[in-house]
Design an enzyme around this catalytic site. Structure first.
Site, short mmCIF file in Angstrom:
data_model
loop_
_atom_site.label_atom_id
_atom_site.label_comp_id
_atom_site.label_asym_id
_atom_site.label_seq_id
_atom_site.Cartn_x
_atom_site.Cartn_y
_atom_site.Cartn_z
N ASP A 72 0.82 -1.21 0.00
CA ASP A 72 0.00 0.00 0.00
C ASP A 72 0.86 1.26 0.00
O ASP A 72 2.07 1.21 0.17
CB ASP A 72 -0.95 0.01 1.20
CG ASP A 72 -0.28 -0.45 2.49
OD1 ASP A 72 0.96 -0.34 2.59
OD2 ASP A 72 -0.99 -0.93 3.39
N ASP A 162 -7.55 -4.47 14.43
CA ASP A 162 -8.91 -4.81 13.99
C ASP A 162 -8.90 -5.89 12.92
O ASP A 162 -9.91 -6.15 12.27
CB ASP A 162 -9.65 -3.56 13.50
CG ASP A 162 -8.95 -2.87 12.34
OD1 ASP A 162 -7.92 -3.38 11.88
OD2 ASP A 162 -9.44 -1.81 11.90
N HIS A 164 -7.21 -6.03 10.02
CA HIS A 164 -7.21 -5.64 8.61
C HIS A 164 -5.91 -6.01 7.91
O HIS A 164 -4.87 -6.12 8.53
CB HIS A 164 -7.51 -4.14 8.44
CG HIS A 164 -6.41 -3.24 8.94
ND1 HIS A 164 -6.47 -2.57 10.15
CD2 HIS A 164 -5.23 -2.89 8.38
CE1 HIS A 164 -5.39 -1.84 10.31
NE2 HIS A 164 -4.61 -2.02 9.25
N GLU A 169 -9.62 -2.26 5.42
CA GLU A 169 -10.17 -2.13 6.75
C GLU A 169 -11.50 -2.88 6.86
O GLU A 169 -12.01 -3.39 5.86
CB GLU A 169 -10.30 -0.64 7.09
CG GLU A 169 -8.94 0.03 7.15
CD GLU A 169 -8.97 1.51 7.49
OE1 GLU A 169 -8.14 1.94 8.29
OE2 GLU A 169 -9.82 2.24 6.94
#
Length: 297
Positions: A72, A162, A164, A169
């Site tokens: 990313d 979380d 991801h 996400e």
């Protein structure tokens, strides 16, 4: 699916680095045969990168015939900005090894046509022969600088608290491809500390490989360390596949290795931990024999 449990972060990082080193050595890359790694940013893989640099400087490992693809990059942040993932990769890894800069692929968050950039990235991965080993990790994107120091594809990755993957996400499609993503407000607010507390300077969008892109890898290694990642590890391996916890998608991947420390197992059932610890004699065969021979031991 394999779960490798080490005592602490340093040992988990070393195990992962040895595994990657052995995979490259076994592949025997050359001018017409490149080994390709998928790489993450974040605080989690820093220890692994440090060990890989050590192996390279000791003469055990060359990246001359290795290609890399990063997961990313922020949109609109200059490449030379200290918080860009271009800067992260070059400062923490690439400039310390013998990789050809033309073989290190990172998404361009300043491209004139962002969708075309994403499509071109997917094409480059296919032209490289696909992803053989994908290094993932439960990465806290908001703390990537907390520990700074100056034809196969493997993806190495970290995952967030979380669960991801890259910037996929919660709620991301599990068949998504490389694309433009709007960042969650929690991510933007947390990142403000790296931009002098000025929200107007914080990137609100990023380019990211998709969950489907990651799942196409022939092999995946996921680094998960720290008690704050324990619930995400629990969701990743003990509950069902869920797009709110994108790391859970790896349950459906044929070759996944989770590498964690003891702290990351705090939410797992006792019988789960005991089962995978009982397999450690098998897991250790994946890193020790070839690496020891390379060491001359």
């Amino acid at each position: 699916m394999r779960l490798v449990i080490l005592d602490n972060y340093d040992l988990a990082s070393e195990w992962a680095a040895k595994y990657i080193c052995n995979r490259i050595i076994q592949f025997k890359p050359g001018q017409d045969r490149y080994f390709t790694l998928g790489l993450p940013t974040g605080s989690t893989p820093l220890g692994c990168y440090k060990k890989l640099i050590e192996y390279h400087k000791n003469g055990h490992l060359s990246f001359k015939y290795v290609k890399t693809f990063n997961m990313d990059e922020y949109v609109g942040l200059p490449r030379n900005h200290p918080e860009s993932y271009h800067s992260y990769m070059w400062n923490n890894f690439f400039k310390h090894i013998d990789i050809d800069p033309n073989n290190a692929h990172i998404l361009d968050g300043n491209a004139a046509d962002l969708q075309a950039e994403c499509d071109a990235f997917e094409k480059k991965i296919k032209e490289a022969g696909g992803i053989d080993l994908l290094l993932e990790g439960l990465v806290n994107k908001n703390s990537k600088n907390c520990a700074k120091w100056d034809q196969n594809i493997s993806f190495i990755k970290g995952i967030g608290p979380d669960g991801h993957i890259a910037f996929n996400e919660p709620g991301s499609s599990l068949v998504s491809r490389t694309r433009l993503k709007t960042l969650a407000m929690d991510t933007i607010l947390a990142n403000a500390k790296y931009f002098d507390g000025d929200l107007s300077k914080v990137p609100t969008m990023a380019l990211t490989v998709g969950v489907g892109t990651v799942m196409d890898a022939r092999e995946v290694m996921i680094l998960i360390t720290g008690a704050h990642k324990a619930f995400a590890l629990y969701k990743a391996i003990e509950e069902g596949v869920n797009h709110m916890w994108t790391v859970s998608a790896f349950q459906q991947h044929p070759r996944t290795i989770f590498v964690c420390d003891e702290d990351a197992t705090l939410e797992l059932r006792v019988k789960t931990v005991k089962y995978f610890k009982g397999l450690m004699h098998v897991h250790n065969k994946l890193v020790e024999p070839l690496f020891s021979m390379k060491d001359g031991n």
